[in-house]
Design a protein around this motif. Sequence first.
Motif, PDB file in Angstrom:
ATOM      1  N   LEU A   9     133.662  38.547  78.027  1.00  0.00           N
ATOM      2  CA  LEU A   9     134.525  39.424  78.694  1.00  0.00           C
ATOM      3  C   LEU A   9     136.103  38.747  78.811  1.00  0.00           C
ATOM      4  O   LEU A   9     137.065  39.668  78.456  1.00  0.00           O
ATOM      5  N   PHE A  12     137.776  38.739  75.444  1.00  0.00           N
ATOM      6  CA  PHE A  12     138.289  40.118  75.007  1.00  0.00           C
ATOM      7  C   PHE A  12     139.481  40.480  75.784  1.00  0.00           C
ATOM      8  O   PHE A  12     140.321  41.124  75.110  1.00  0.00           O
ATOM      9  N   VAL A  13     139.527  40.321  77.174  1.00  0.00           N
ATOM     10  CA  VAL A  13     140.646  40.648  77.708  1.00  0.00           C
ATOM     11  C   VAL A  13     141.910  39.924  77.316  1.00  0.00           C
ATOM     12  O   VAL A  13     142.932  40.523  77.020  1.00  0.00           O
ATOM     13  N   VAL A  17     142.754  43.264  75.042  1.00  0.00           N
ATOM     14  CA  VAL A  17     143.355  44.026  76.140  1.00  0.00           C
ATOM     15  C   VAL A  17     144.839  43.602  76.425  1.00  0.00           C
ATOM     16  O   VAL A  17     145.664  44.738  76.501  1.00  0.00           O
ATOM     17  N   PRO A  81     132.165  43.557  72.813  1.00  0.00           N
ATOM     18  CA  PRO A  81     131.264  43.991  73.706  1.00  0.00           C
ATOM     19  C   PRO A  81     130.190  45.157  73.182  1.00  0.00           C
ATOM     20  O   PRO A  81     129.284  45.510  73.719  1.00  0.00           O
ATOM     21  N   THR A 103     124.473  43.287  78.318  1.00  0.00           N
ATOM     22  CA  THR A 103     125.669  43.954  78.609  1.00  0.00           C
ATOM     23  C   THR A 103     125.700  44.575  80.131  1.00  0.00           C
ATOM     24  O   THR A 103     125.006  45.586  80.131  1.00  0.00           O
ATOM     25  N   THR A 110     130.031  50.938  78.784  1.00  0.00           N
ATOM     26  CA  THR A 110     130.580  50.067  77.806  1.00  0.00           C
ATOM     27  C   THR A 110     131.464  50.590  76.982  1.00  0.00           C
ATOM     28  O   THR A 110     132.530  50.352  76.482  1.00  0.00           O
ATOM     29  N   LEU A 113     134.811  52.121  78.404  1.00  0.00           N
ATOM     30  CA  LEU A 113     135.690  51.407  78.564  1.00  0.00           C
ATOM     31  C   LEU A 113     136.376  50.644  77.396  1.00  0.00           C
ATOM     32  O   LEU A 113     137.382  50.309  77.441  1.00  0.00           O
ATOM     33  N   PHE A 114     135.474  49.971  76.617  1.00  0.00           N
ATOM     34  CA  PHE A 114     135.952  49.329  75.413  1.00  0.00           C
ATOM     35  C   PHE A 114     136.529  50.136  74.145  1.00  0.00           C
ATOM     36  O   PHE A 114     137.181  49.500  73.718  1.00  0.00           O
ATOM     37  N   PHE A 117     140.205  50.625  73.767  1.00  0.00           N
ATOM     38  CA  PHE A 117     140.798  49.618  73.647  1.00  0.00           C
ATOM     39  C   PHE A 117     140.858  48.924  72.228  1.00  0.00           C
ATOM     40  O   PHE A 117     141.551  48.331  71.569  1.00  0.00           O
ATOM     41  N   ILE A 118     139.386  49.315  71.484  1.00  0.00           N
ATOM     42  CA  ILE A 118     139.250  48.819  70.157  1.00  0.00           C
ATOM     43  C   ILE A 118     140.297  49.623  69.257  1.00  0.00           C
ATOM     44  O   ILE A 118     140.508  49.095  68.507  1.00  0.00           O
TER      45      ILE A 118
END
Length: 208
Positions: A9, A12-13, A17, A81, A103, A110, A113-114, A117-118
């Motif tokens: 995580l 990833f951030v 992000v 993620p 997860t 998931t 939220l993700f 951003f992807i």
Amino acid sequence: MSLAEMWELLVFVALVVVPVLASIKQVPARLRDLRAGIRGVVYVPVVLTVLFTVAAAALVLAEYVPPLQWGWLGTNVVVAPLADLAPAPEGAPGGTGAGSGGTFLGPTLTLALFLPFILLAFLVFNWYEEAYYRGSLRDVGIWAVLHLVMGIPIFAVIPIFAAGLVYKWIYDRRGLRAAYTAHLGTNVALLSVLVLTIVLAPTGTGAV
């Protein structure tokens, strides 16, 4: 949350992000580029065919040369993620046929939220990839190898390089925007397959 999930995580951030938020003002320009190069979407099936064909050969090679299976994350951090939620294919290097299932947010949250951003990461990053790494075969090779920073296994560099050659062909003949659209379209197609795999997975292996 396990230490592995916490590490993933944080990565990833840091790698997705933060850069996406820093580049958010570019989204309108990238949407204009996408619209201008929309004809590039016709090349997506070509890219996918080359990608999957070469990936199959690279996967076989990795079975005979185990060091090629190494990657510091094992998948691209951009989709990590979501990849955790999908069952691993039987026979894949290091695969067991079942997803991690670890997860901590659960599949539905998931995805909610993700996934945005992807998609934004693809929208922004793919333009830079086409703008800076299609000038020569050397540039395409550097681009493919740089994917190792994102956590992919070594053998995956081979199909990525092959896809890059197709993007370069499009870039040389149809221009940056067409290559960008083809690249983005390919990534969205692959992401769609991953999301469908998660949604349609049997209960207990990532079903929403």
